[in-house]
Structure formats: C-alpha cells, structure tokens
Design a protein around this motif. Sequence first.
Motif, PDB file in Angstrom:
ATOM      1  N   GLU A 174       7.851 131.819  69.278  1.00 52.99           N
ATOM      2  CA  GLU A 174       9.449 132.190  69.414  1.00 52.99           C
ATOM      3  C   GLU A 174       9.855 132.707  67.742  1.00 52.99           C
ATOM      4  OE1 GLU A 174      10.748 129.729  72.553  1.00 52.99           O
ATOM      5  OE2 GLU A 174       9.640 130.538  73.681  1.00 52.99           O
ATOM      6  N   TRP A 175       8.960 131.985  66.857  1.00 56.98           N
ATOM      7  CA  TRP A 175      10.516 131.652  66.142  1.00 56.98           C
ATOM      8  C   TRP A 175      11.061 133.174  65.469  1.00 56.98           C
ATOM      9  CZ3 TRP A 175      12.390 128.256  62.598  1.00 56.98           C
ATOM     10  CH2 TRP A 175      12.767 128.439  61.621  1.00 56.98           C
ATOM     11  N   PRO A 176       9.680 133.949  64.805  1.00 53.76           N
ATOM     12  CA  PRO A 176      10.104 135.376  64.396  1.00 53.76           C
ATOM     13  C   PRO A 176      11.437 135.717  65.339  1.00 53.76           C
ATOM     14  CG  PRO A 176       7.823 135.136  63.947  1.00 53.76           C
ATOM     15  CD  PRO A 176       8.413 134.222  64.544  1.00 53.76           C
ATOM     16  N   TYR A 177      11.665 135.845  66.560  1.00 56.45           N
ATOM     17  CA  TYR A 177      12.075 136.834  67.755  1.00 56.45           C
ATOM     18  C   TYR A 177      13.323 136.301  67.151  1.00 56.45           C
ATOM     19  CZ  TYR A 177      15.162 138.655  71.268  1.00 56.45           C
ATOM     20  OH  TYR A 177      16.064 138.982  72.349  1.00 56.45           O
ATOM     21  N   ARG A 178      13.605 134.482  67.060  1.00 54.73           N
ATOM     22  CA  ARG A 178      14.891 133.595  67.377  1.00 54.73           C
ATOM     23  C   ARG A 178      15.522 133.883  66.580  1.00 54.73           C
ATOM     24  NH1 ARG A 178      15.453 128.178  66.762  1.00 54.73           N
ATOM     25  NH2 ARG A 178      13.239 128.315  66.484  1.00 54.73           N
ATOM     26  N   THR A 179      15.136 133.401  65.492  1.00 56.26           N
ATOM     27  CA  THR A 179      15.809 133.368  64.186  1.00 56.26           C
ATOM     28  C   THR A 179      16.229 134.435  63.071  1.00 56.26           C
ATOM     29  OG1 THR A 179      13.355 133.256  62.198  1.00 56.26           O
ATOM     30  CG2 THR A 179      14.300 131.368  63.738  1.00 56.26           C
ATOM     31  N   VAL A 180      15.344 135.936  63.408  1.00 58.24           N
ATOM     32  CA  VAL A 180      15.633 137.178  62.776  1.00 58.24           C
ATOM     33  C   VAL A 180      16.327 137.596  63.657  1.00 58.24           C
ATOM     34  CG1 VAL A 180      14.895 139.420  62.037  1.00 58.24           C
ATOM     35  CG2 VAL A 180      13.305 137.108  61.928  1.00 58.24           C
ATOM     36  N   LEU A 181      16.783 137.305  65.004  1.00 49.89           N
ATOM     37  CA  LEU A 181      18.408 137.778  65.762  1.00 49.89           C
ATOM     38  C   LEU A 181      19.315 136.673  65.000  1.00 49.89           C
ATOM     39  CD1 LEU A 181      19.514 139.497  68.211  1.00 49.89           C
ATOM     40  CD2 LEU A 181      18.189 137.148  69.770  1.00 49.89           C
ATOM     41  N   GLU A 182      19.104 135.297  64.778  1.00 53.81           N
ATOM     42  CA  GLU A 182      20.835 134.874  65.160  1.00 53.81           C
ATOM     43  C   GLU A 182      20.822 135.802  63.014  1.00 53.81           C
ATOM     44  OE1 GLU A 182      21.292 130.145  63.227  1.00 53.81           O
ATOM     45  OE2 GLU A 182      19.933 131.333  64.449  1.00 53.81           O
TER      46      GLU A 182
ATOM     47  N   SER B  68       5.409 134.232  55.165  1.00 48.75           N
ATOM     48  CA  SER B  68       6.163 133.260  55.417  1.00 48.75           C
ATOM     49  C   SER B  68       7.430 134.142  56.002  1.00 48.75           C
ATOM     50  CB  SER B  68       6.562 132.641  54.218  1.00 48.75           C
ATOM     51  OG  SER B  68       7.183 131.906  54.264  1.00 48.75           O
ATOM     52  N   VAL B  69       8.180 133.924  57.454  1.00 50.71           N
ATOM     53  CA  VAL B  69       9.059 133.655  58.071  1.00 50.71           C
ATOM     54  C   VAL B  69      10.557 132.498  58.200  1.00 50.71           C
ATOM     55  CG1 VAL B  69      10.087 134.825  60.203  1.00 50.71           C
ATOM     56  CG2 VAL B  69       7.647 135.240  59.243  1.00 50.71           C
ATOM     57  N   TRP B  70      10.995 133.146  57.139  1.00 50.74           N
ATOM     58  CA  TRP B  70      12.583 132.262  57.239  1.00 50.74           C
ATOM     59  C   TRP B  70      13.561 133.247  57.582  1.00 50.74           C
ATOM     60  CZ3 TRP B  70      12.571 127.040  57.965  1.00 50.74           C
ATOM     61  CH2 TRP B  70      13.322 126.120  58.278  1.00 50.74           C
ATOM     62  N   GLY B  71      14.348 133.626  58.949  1.00 49.28           N
ATOM     63  CA  GLY B  71      15.394 134.092  59.939  1.00 49.28           C
ATOM     64  C   GLY B  71      14.512 135.993  59.210  1.00 49.28           C
ATOM     65  N   SER B  72      15.306 136.712  59.257  1.00 52.34           N
ATOM     66  CA  SER B  72      15.091 137.723  58.166  1.00 52.34           C
ATOM     67  C   SER B  72      14.503 137.888  56.686  1.00 52.34           C
ATOM     68  CB  SER B  72      16.813 138.820  58.259  1.00 52.34           C
ATOM     69  OG  SER B  72      17.807 137.992  57.512  1.00 52.34           O
ATOM     70  N   ASP B  73      14.348 136.885  56.446  1.00 53.37           N
ATOM     71  CA  ASP B  73      14.072 136.685  54.860  1.00 53.37           C
ATOM     72  C   ASP B  73      11.642 135.839  55.193  1.00 53.37           C
ATOM     73  OD1 ASP B  73      13.737 136.283  52.294  1.00 53.37           O
ATOM     74  OD2 ASP B  73      14.846 134.640  51.581  1.00 53.37           O
ATOM     75  N   ILE B  74      11.310 137.244  54.576  1.00 58.16           N
ATOM     76  CA  ILE B  74      10.489 136.960  54.746  1.00 58.16           C
ATOM     77  C   ILE B  74       9.868 137.469  53.512  1.00 58.16           C
ATOM     78  CG2 ILE B  74       8.958 137.904  56.737  1.00 58.16           C
ATOM     79  CD1 ILE B  74      10.575 138.051  58.638  1.00 58.16           C
ATOM     80  N   ILE B  75       8.491 137.357  53.732  1.00 58.01           N
ATOM     81  CA  ILE B  75       7.763 137.331  52.177  1.00 58.01           C
ATOM     82  C   ILE B  75       6.161 137.276  52.602  1.00 58.01           C
ATOM     83  CG2 ILE B  75       9.160 136.704  50.416  1.00 58.01           C
ATOM     84  CD1 ILE B  75       7.533 134.433  50.494  1.00 58.01           C
TER      85      ILE B  75
ATOM     86  N   LYS C 156      22.262 136.255  50.878  1.00 63.70           N
ATOM     87  CA  LYS C 156      21.802 135.158  51.574  1.00 63.70           C
ATOM     88  C   LYS C 156      22.101 134.411  51.782  1.00 63.70           C
ATOM     89  CE  LYS C 156      17.424 135.417  54.918  1.00 63.70           C
ATOM     90  NZ  LYS C 156      18.652 133.609  55.584  1.00 63.70           N
ATOM     91  N   ARG C 157      22.332 133.825  52.981  1.00 65.38           N
ATOM     92  CA  ARG C 157      23.253 132.279  53.165  1.00 65.38           C
ATOM     93  C   ARG C 157      22.405 131.492  53.572  1.00 65.38           C
ATOM     94  NH1 ARG C 157      29.699 132.189  55.277  1.00 65.38           N
ATOM     95  NH2 ARG C 157      29.844 133.629  53.239  1.00 65.38           N
ATOM     96  N   PHE C 158      21.547 130.495  53.180  1.00 60.78           N
ATOM     97  CA  PHE C 158      20.313 129.559  53.921  1.00 60.78           C
ATOM     98  C   PHE C 158      20.639 129.422  54.967  1.00 60.78           C
ATOM     99  CE2 PHE C 158      19.109 125.551  54.497  1.00 60.78           C
ATOM    100  CZ  PHE C 158      17.401 126.288  54.849  1.00 60.78           C
ATOM    101  N   THR C 159      19.722 129.539  56.266  1.00 60.76           N
ATOM    102  CA  THR C 159      20.386 128.694  57.692  1.00 60.76           C
ATOM    103  C   THR C 159      19.047 127.602  58.066  1.00 60.76           C
ATOM    104  OG1 THR C 159      20.817 130.943  58.089  1.00 60.76           O
ATOM    105  CG2 THR C 159      20.627 130.107  59.877  1.00 60.76           C
ATOM    106  N   PRO C 160      19.677 127.009  58.662  1.00 55.26           N
ATOM    107  CA  PRO C 160      19.128 125.709  58.294  1.00 55.26           C
ATOM    108  C   PRO C 160      17.955 125.727  60.130  1.00 55.26           C
ATOM    109  CG  PRO C 160      21.195 124.898  58.905  1.00 55.26           C
ATOM    110  CD  PRO C 160      21.595 126.441  58.297  1.00 55.26           C
ATOM    111  N   PHE C 161      17.614 126.585  60.471  1.00 48.79           N
ATOM    112  CA  PHE C 161      17.107 127.280  61.611  1.00 48.79           C
ATOM    113  C   PHE C 161      16.314 125.507  61.970  1.00 48.79           C
ATOM    114  CE2 PHE C 161      16.699 131.146  59.495  1.00 48.79           C
ATOM    115  CZ  PHE C 161      17.458 131.955  60.435  1.00 48.79           C
ATOM    116  N   THR C 162      16.175 125.675  63.300  1.00 48.99           N
ATOM    117  CA  THR C 162      16.237 124.811  64.338  1.00 48.99           C
ATOM    118  C   THR C 162      14.841 124.791  65.503  1.00 48.99           C
ATOM    119  OG1 THR C 162      18.004 124.072  65.962  1.00 48.99           O
ATOM    120  CG2 THR C 162      17.904 123.047  63.942  1.00 48.99           C
TER     121      THR C 162
END
Length: 305
Positions: free
Chosen positions: A117-125, A184-191, A299-305
Amino acid sequence: MQTIPENITEFLYWFKERTEAFWNANTDVESDDFVCDDWIRGAKWIGMEETQIDEIEKKYAIRFTPDHREFLKILHTIDRKEVTRYTDFENGEEITEERPFFYNWFTDEQEIRSRLEWPYRTVLEDVKGMNGVWIKSWGKRPQSETEKEAIFTEWYKQAPTLLPLKSHRFMVSEPCQAGNPILSVWGSDIIVYGWDLRSYLLHELGDHLNMYEWVFDQEDQEWYTELPKEINDISAHNRQTAIEKHIPFWEEVILYWSSGWSSFGKRYPYPTDSSVQPIVPTYIPEEEVESEQTTIHQKRFTPFT
C-alpha cells in the motif's frame, strides 16, 4: 580477477556464496580487513520452492517476474531480522529494534501488506499535501481534494504493481519479463535504484560482498577503499543505456522531481552552475503558470509512517 556472472541464475548463486562467506568468516582466525555487523554474523539465505511462490502469488493476487522468481528461489530472505540499536537522547536509554532484512513472504505479512500500500498512500499524500504533485498525463488539476484522489486512484489502478523487496525498494512487476528495474519509493520522490535485479543487488549489498580493494593515494598519502572496476563498469553501462529504457506509468512520476533525472541518464533540466541542486518539480500545471503561482519550491521531506 573476479568475474561477476551476467546470467541471472548464475549471478544469484554467486551472490549467495559471496555474501554467506562474508557473514560466516571466522574473524578470530582470518585477518580480513572488512567484517560484517554482529547481528548478521553466521546468516544464511532462505530460498523458496516453486509451489510456495505460486501460493504467495495467489495469496496476495500478484505476479512475480521471471527473475524475481529466481531471486525468491535462491535468496528470498535471510534466517534472521536486521537489528538496529540507537540511543534515545530524551532518557538516555539504548533502544533495540528489529526489522526485515529482505521481506520474508512466509512471516512478514503485516509489513508486506503495508508496503504493497506504500506507493499509493505516500504518493497520494504528496498529491493532496504541501508538495502539490500533479503530473501532465492527469490533465487539468481540479480544486477538489476528492477529485484529485479519484483521478490519481484511477491512474494507480492501471500502473504496474510495485512489489516490495527491502525497506522502500520495489520491483516493477509489469511487463512480466526479466530485466525490470527496482525503484526506491519515498512518496513522489522516486528514483531507479537498479536497472535490473543484478545491478540492484550489487548496489544494495555491495558492502556484503567483501570485494572492496585498498588503494593508496599518493597525493594524500593515505589508504582508502574502492569497489572493483567491474562493479563500476556495470553501473556506468546502466547509466549509458538508461535513456533507452521505459517504465510504464511510473516513469512520469520519476521524472517529475529533478532527483529522478539522473537515474534515467537524462540531462538535468535546470542550470547546473550551483554546488547544491534543489529537488524541484519539472512540470508545472498550466493553471499555475496562468495564475502566476510559478515559484519553484523545494520538495519538503515528508516523514511517512
């Protein structure tokens, strides 16, 4: 000279042998310059049977690519959790945490379902939050948060499923063929963290292969370590061929932020005369241009949980 196999099956067996030898080295007898952390000493990989992989696919309604299946059969995960220790500075206590090293599809159901669920939830955020992400293929950006979510959700349903490997690293599952990249997926910051499974594992666990070489720097008069030329050549080849690759749907998100351009081997879209390159959007919706809300924001760092 060590030759790294190109064939994925041969490579995975080679990788298994190298890492387990490093983790099982007797440091009381051997004089290796590089040693593993105590928590992983003596570790072994735990492979899966074909029938078990089939059962996992049915359980999670997913499909592994051919090389991902090979990875699961030969490596999959290790026989223990990764142990991290740190100090809680508020009370001075040492905290010990355990987490999956590579995800164990037999036992890590809670973590795996969360990561699916991580890609959906964090990109949507990032779409609905302060970063205001909106890629060109989504069309005109609506004002309503509900409409934004609906458009993103419909797009996400069509995008290739990202299958968790380790932490926030994911295998692109479609098309179902060998050689898909790992993201590597951290929200919309994907490489792109590896343009195929082989290059990804060399990148992710290079420290566990015991292949570093000591090199003496004449100018600084000191020793330092570097990876063998063979690994650097593999990385260079990936960068050269990256521009010819295509990742369905996710490519546009990767290229949204300037941080993603380097993994595609493309030219950086902004001036490069600064020592610090900001992570800025490479696409700005027309309505923002027309309304003069075009200030490029970091882009601001988002502390996803």
